[in-house]
Design a protein around this motif. Sequence first.
Motif, PDB file in Angstrom:
ATOM      1  N   LYS A 119       0.786  -1.249  -0.025  1.00 10.48           N
ATOM      2  CA  LYS A 119      -0.051   0.088  -0.097  1.00 10.48           C
ATOM      3  C   LYS A 119       0.824   1.128  -0.139  1.00 10.48           C
ATOM      4  O   LYS A 119       1.977   1.189   0.865  1.00 10.48           O
ATOM      5  N   PHE A 120       0.422   1.904  -1.017  1.00  8.28           N
ATOM      6  CA  PHE A 120       1.476   3.403  -1.270  1.00  8.28           C
ATOM      7  C   PHE A 120       0.660   4.499  -1.773  1.00  8.28           C
ATOM      8  O   PHE A 120      -0.222   4.295  -2.422  1.00  8.28           O
ATOM      9  N   ARG A 121       1.117   5.588  -1.516  1.00  7.75           N
ATOM     10  CA  ARG A 121       0.747   6.904  -1.931  1.00  7.75           C
ATOM     11  C   ARG A 121       1.024   7.118  -3.395  1.00  7.75           C
ATOM     12  O   ARG A 121       2.368   7.400  -3.668  1.00  7.75           O
ATOM     13  N   ASP A 122       0.339   7.195  -4.489  1.00  6.59           N
ATOM     14  CA  ASP A 122       0.907   7.431  -5.790  1.00  6.59           C
ATOM     15  C   ASP A 122       1.382   8.982  -5.967  1.00  6.59           C
ATOM     16  O   ASP A 122       0.440   9.682  -5.584  1.00  6.59           O
ATOM     17  N   GLN A 123       2.612   9.447  -6.432  1.00  7.20           N
ATOM     18  CA  GLN A 123       2.989  10.549  -6.773  1.00  7.20           C
ATOM     19  C   GLN A 123       2.153  11.462  -7.563  1.00  7.20           C
ATOM     20  O   GLN A 123       2.384  12.678  -7.742  1.00  7.20           O
ATOM     21  N   ASP A 124       1.587  10.915  -8.256  1.00 11.90           N
ATOM     22  CA  ASP A 124       0.598  11.672  -9.572  1.00 11.90           C
ATOM     23  C   ASP A 124      -0.536  12.159  -8.929  1.00 11.90           C
ATOM     24  O   ASP A 124      -0.916  13.404  -9.042  1.00 11.90           O
ATOM     25  N   ASN A 126      -1.913  11.555  -5.874  1.00 11.19           N
ATOM     26  CA  ASN A 126      -2.015  11.450  -4.176  1.00 11.19           C
ATOM     27  C   ASN A 126      -2.715  10.537  -3.771  1.00 11.19           C
ATOM     28  O   ASN A 126      -3.255  10.722  -2.624  1.00 11.19           O
ATOM     29  N   LEU A 127      -3.196   9.557  -4.316  1.00 10.68           N
ATOM     30  CA  LEU A 127      -4.192   8.645  -3.696  1.00 10.68           C
ATOM     31  C   LEU A 127      -3.576   7.431  -3.443  1.00 10.68           C
ATOM     32  O   LEU A 127      -2.265   6.974  -3.812  1.00 10.68           O
ATOM     33  N   THR A 155      -5.112  -7.515  -4.970  1.00  8.63           N
ATOM     34  CA  THR A 155      -6.616  -7.516  -5.161  1.00  8.63           C
ATOM     35  C   THR A 155      -7.156  -6.892  -3.971  1.00  8.63           C
ATOM     36  O   THR A 155      -8.129  -6.733  -3.852  1.00  8.63           O
ATOM     37  N   ARG A 156      -6.237  -6.743  -3.040  1.00  9.42           N
ATOM     38  CA  ARG A 156      -6.873  -6.122  -1.738  1.00  9.42           C
ATOM     39  C   ARG A 156      -7.407  -4.739  -1.902  1.00  9.42           C
ATOM     40  O   ARG A 156      -6.861  -3.952  -2.451  1.00  9.42           O
ATOM     41  N   THR A 157      -8.376  -4.540  -1.090  1.00  9.45           N
ATOM     42  CA  THR A 157      -8.942  -2.799  -1.150  1.00  9.45           C
ATOM     43  C   THR A 157      -8.941  -2.683   0.228  1.00  9.45           C
ATOM     44  O   THR A 157      -9.916  -2.630   1.013  1.00  9.45           O
ATOM     45  N   THR A 158      -7.828  -2.406   0.899  1.00  8.30           N
ATOM     46  CA  THR A 158      -7.704  -2.122   2.294  1.00  8.30           C
ATOM     47  C   THR A 158      -8.241  -0.609   2.612  1.00  8.30           C
ATOM     48  O   THR A 158      -8.256   0.061   1.615  1.00  8.30           O
ATOM     49  N   PRO A 159      -8.506  -0.239   3.794  1.00  4.64           N
ATOM     50  CA  PRO A 159      -9.231   0.839   4.035  1.00  4.64           C
ATOM     51  C   PRO A 159      -8.393   2.222   3.497  1.00  4.64           C
ATOM     52  O   PRO A 159      -6.945   2.287   3.765  1.00  4.64           O
ATOM     53  N   GLY A 160      -8.852   3.078   2.755  1.00  2.79           N
ATOM     54  CA  GLY A 160      -8.185   4.164   2.305  1.00  2.79           C
ATOM     55  C   GLY A 160      -7.501   3.979   0.905  1.00  2.79           C
ATOM     56  O   GLY A 160      -7.137   4.803   0.263  1.00  2.79           O
ATOM     57  N   ALA A 161      -7.562   2.828   0.589  1.00 11.46           N
ATOM     58  CA  ALA A 161      -6.845   2.420  -0.867  1.00 11.46           C
ATOM     59  C   ALA A 161      -7.991   2.442  -1.936  1.00 11.46           C
ATOM     60  O   ALA A 161      -9.281   1.989  -1.820  1.00 11.46           O
ATOM     61  N   THR A 162      -7.691   3.151  -3.163  1.00 11.47           N
ATOM     62  CA  THR A 162      -8.516   3.565  -4.329  1.00 11.47           C
ATOM     63  C   THR A 162      -8.758   2.072  -5.138  1.00 11.47           C
ATOM     64  O   THR A 162      -9.964   1.894  -5.435  1.00 11.47           O
ATOM     65  N   SER A 163      -7.536   1.346  -5.296  1.00  9.10           N
ATOM     66  CA  SER A 163      -7.743   0.326  -5.876  1.00  9.10           C
ATOM     67  C   SER A 163      -6.505  -0.642  -5.759  1.00  9.10           C
ATOM     68  O   SER A 163      -5.412  -0.227  -4.807  1.00  9.10           O
ATOM     69  N   SER A 164      -6.154  -1.624  -6.546  1.00  7.33           N
ATOM     70  CA  SER A 164      -5.338  -2.511  -6.645  1.00  7.33           C
ATOM     71  C   SER A 164      -4.757  -3.080  -7.756  1.00  7.33           C
ATOM     72  O   SER A 164      -5.926  -3.443  -8.597  1.00  7.33           O
ATOM     73  N   GLY A 165      -3.562  -3.242  -8.199  1.00  4.04           N
ATOM     74  CA  GLY A 165      -3.306  -3.847  -9.457  1.00  4.04           C
ATOM     75  C   GLY A 165      -1.775  -4.340  -9.557  1.00  4.04           C
ATOM     76  O   GLY A 165      -0.807  -4.091  -8.767  1.00  4.04           O
ATOM     77  N   GLY A 166      -1.339  -5.216 -10.583  1.00  5.65           N
ATOM     78  CA  GLY A 166      -0.120  -5.652 -10.858  1.00  5.65           C
ATOM     79  C   GLY A 166       0.267  -6.846 -10.025  1.00  5.65           C
ATOM     80  O   GLY A 166       1.056  -6.672  -9.122  1.00  5.65           O
ATOM     81  N   GLY A 167      -0.603  -7.823 -10.311  1.00 10.07           N
ATOM     82  CA  GLY A 167      -0.193  -8.864  -9.559  1.00 10.07           C
ATOM     83  C   GLY A 167       0.783  -9.523  -9.356  1.00 10.07           C
ATOM     84  O   GLY A 167       1.527  -9.927  -8.390  1.00 10.07           O
ATOM     85  N   GLY A 168       1.891  -9.618 -10.597  1.00  8.86           N
ATOM     86  CA  GLY A 168       3.050 -10.110 -10.764  1.00  8.86           C
ATOM     87  C   GLY A 168       4.212  -9.013 -10.351  1.00  8.86           C
ATOM     88  O   GLY A 168       4.784  -9.033  -9.786  1.00  8.86           O
ATOM     89  N   ILE A 169       3.887  -7.877 -11.264  1.00 11.67           N
ATOM     90  CA  ILE A 169       4.985  -6.820 -11.154  1.00 11.67           C
ATOM     91  C   ILE A 169       3.870  -5.441 -11.271  1.00 11.67           C
ATOM     92  O   ILE A 169       3.225  -5.206 -12.316  1.00 11.67           O
ATOM     93  N   ARG A 170       4.347  -4.202 -10.584  1.00 12.93           N
ATOM     94  CA  ARG A 170       3.881  -3.059 -10.781  1.00 12.93           C
ATOM     95  C   ARG A 170       5.311  -2.102 -10.907  1.00 12.93           C
ATOM     96  O   ARG A 170       6.179  -2.274  -9.925  1.00 12.93           O
ATOM     97  N   TYR A 171       5.382  -1.456 -12.038  1.00 19.57           N
ATOM     98  CA  TYR A 171       6.445  -0.455 -12.060  1.00 19.57           C
ATOM     99  C   TYR A 171       5.923   1.080 -12.609  1.00 19.57           C
ATOM    100  O   TYR A 171       4.975   1.017 -12.937  1.00 19.57           O
ATOM    101  N   GLY A 172       6.438   2.202 -11.720  1.00 21.09           N
ATOM    102  CA  GLY A 172       5.850   3.483 -12.060  1.00 21.09           C
ATOM    103  C   GLY A 172       6.853   4.457 -11.969  1.00 21.09           C
ATOM    104  O   GLY A 172       7.908   4.281 -10.952  1.00 21.09           O
TER     105      GLY A 172
END
Length: 553
Positions: A119-124, A126-127, A155-172
Motif C-alpha cells: 500500500k503506497f501513495r501514488d505521486q501523481d 496523491n491517492l 487484489t486487496r482493497t484495504t481502508p483508504g486504498a482506491t484500487s489494487s493492481g499489478g499482481g506479478g509486477i508493478r512499475y511506476g
Amino acid sequence: MFARIVFTFFFLTGVTHALVRNVPAEFETVQEAILACGDGDTVLVADGHYVENIDFRGRNIVVASHYLLDEDVAHIHNTILDGSEPEYPDSGSVVRIINGEDSTTALIGFTITGGTGTKFRDQDDNLFYVEGGGIIIENSYPLIAFNVIVNNQATRTTPGATSSGGGGIRYGYCAPRIHNNIILSNSGRYGGGVVGFFADGDIRNNVVAENSGGNAYGGGGLWFGGAGHTNTVINNTIVGNESIQSGGGIRLYAGTLSGHGNILWGNHANSGSQQVGGNSSNIHLDYCCVEGGLNGTDNISNYPLFTAQNLYLESMSTCIDAGSPDPQWNDSDTTRNDIGCYGGPGAGVFPEFGAPRIAVSMSQIEFSFEDRTRYRPLTNLGTVVLNIDSVLFLMGTSIELAATPDLLMPFVSDTITLIGPSIGSPHLVELDTLLVYHDDVSQNSPILIPLLIPADLATDEQDVLPRDFTIYPAYPNPFNPTSTISFALPSEQLVSLKITDIQGREVVNLLNTKLSAGEHSVEWNASTFASGTYFATLRAGKWQAQTKLTLLK
C-alpha cells in the motif's frame, strides 16, 4: 546466452571493490545480505526456500540465484522467495525496488511467489493503491530477468486504498527492463500480470500466461497507463489471461504501446477487446500473431502451433521467421526473427512451467429424435497439453459415443460427439451420465455431464401411458447435493418411496401417497447427509423396485 552477458557485465567490469555476499553461507537471510552491500556488490543466493519480503533499500546491486553462475534453469525453480508472511500486511510485495536504484540493479533467477502487494501513495494523483504483488518498482531502473513470478496477487482493497493492481509486477515513474521471465497465474484488479504506470518499460522475451483480474480497469495480462509515456513489448508470448473488462491480453489505458514479434492468443475479456484493448491509434504492434487479428504491419492470425510443453513452436508454425525482418532482431541462429518468446537475439531457455486447464460445460445434454446427434466442445485453456484419458458412460444406455479427442494442445478445442437412440426405443426415459477423465489436477476427474432423453421423446406417438411399473436410474448420479428419482406407473397406485443406507436403515421417507398413471419424479436433497451409497426403494401396490445412489461431497 543472455545470462552469461549479465554475468560478464556485473563481474568483469573492473570494479575492484565489488563484493559477493553469499546466502546462506555468510548471511542467513537475503535481506541481511542486501543490508551488508554497497553499490556494485552482488547477493548470491543458493538453492532454498526463503520466506521473506526483501527491499533493495536504494542499493545499486545484483541479487541473483546460482543461475547467474551456470545458467542451469533448475536454480530458478529451486531458489524461492516466498513473501506470504510479511512483517507488515501493507508491505506484502515479495520484492521492493522503490528508492531510486539505477540501471546496474538486477534481480535474476528466482521463483517469486506468495506476495500480496504494498500500500503506497501514488505521486501523481496523491491517492493510495495496493500494487505489485510479486515485485513493486518505483522511480528505479532495474533489470528483472529469468524469474518465475507466480501466484502473487494485488487484489486487496484495504481502508483508504482506491484500487489494487499489478499482481506479478508493478512499475511506476521509471524505465525498467523486464526480460525472459515467466509471469504466471497472478491476479490484480487491473493488470493481473503487470502494471506500468507513467513509465517507459522494456518488456521482451517473457511468457505472460494465465493471469487474471481486470475488474477495475481491465488488463488480464498487461496494463499500461500514463499519458506521454511509451511501453515497448517485443517477442513476448501472452496467452490464457482473463479480464473482466477490456483487454484480456493487454489493456492500454493511456499513453502509447509499441513493439513487435508478440503472440497474443487464448486471452479472454468479459467485455471489450479479447486480446488487445485501448485506443487503437496509440497501439503500434507489428509482426505479431494475434487471435482474431490486429491492425499493424504484417500481423497474422493463424493458430501458433504450440508444442506440448513450454509453448515452443512446431516447425510448421506460421510464426517461424515471421517476426521483424530487421537484421538486428534476428534469432541467435541468424535467421529472421520468430514471433513469440523464443524469437530474437535475447531469447533464452525457460524451466518447465504451466499445466493443462480443461474447459467443458457440465450442463445437461438433452437428445431429440429430430436431431439425434449432440456435440459437447472441449477446450484446453492451459499452457501444457491436456490428456483426455477416457470418456465413458456411467450406466450404459443406447446412446452412442461417436467421437472423442485423446489430447488437446494448448488453446485448442475439439468435440465429443454423441448419437441418441432411434425412435421406438423400448425405454420410456434414458438417464445417464457421461464421465470425462482428464489430467487437469485443478479440477475433479472425471467431470460429470448429465444425459437425458425426455419421456415424451423416448416413445412413439401410440405409446402414451407406461406399459409397466418402472424405476429409472437416479439423475444425476453420483450427485451433490440433489438427485431426482423418476418412475413410471401403468395405473393409479398407492406409492411409497424411501431412502435407506447401505445397511438397510431408513434415512428418509420421500413419498407416501396415491398417484395417477404416468411418469413421476421426486427430488432428494441430501445436503444434511454424509457421503456414501444409498438406495431408493419404490413400492406401488404389490410391485417393488430399487435403485442405487452415490452421494459425493
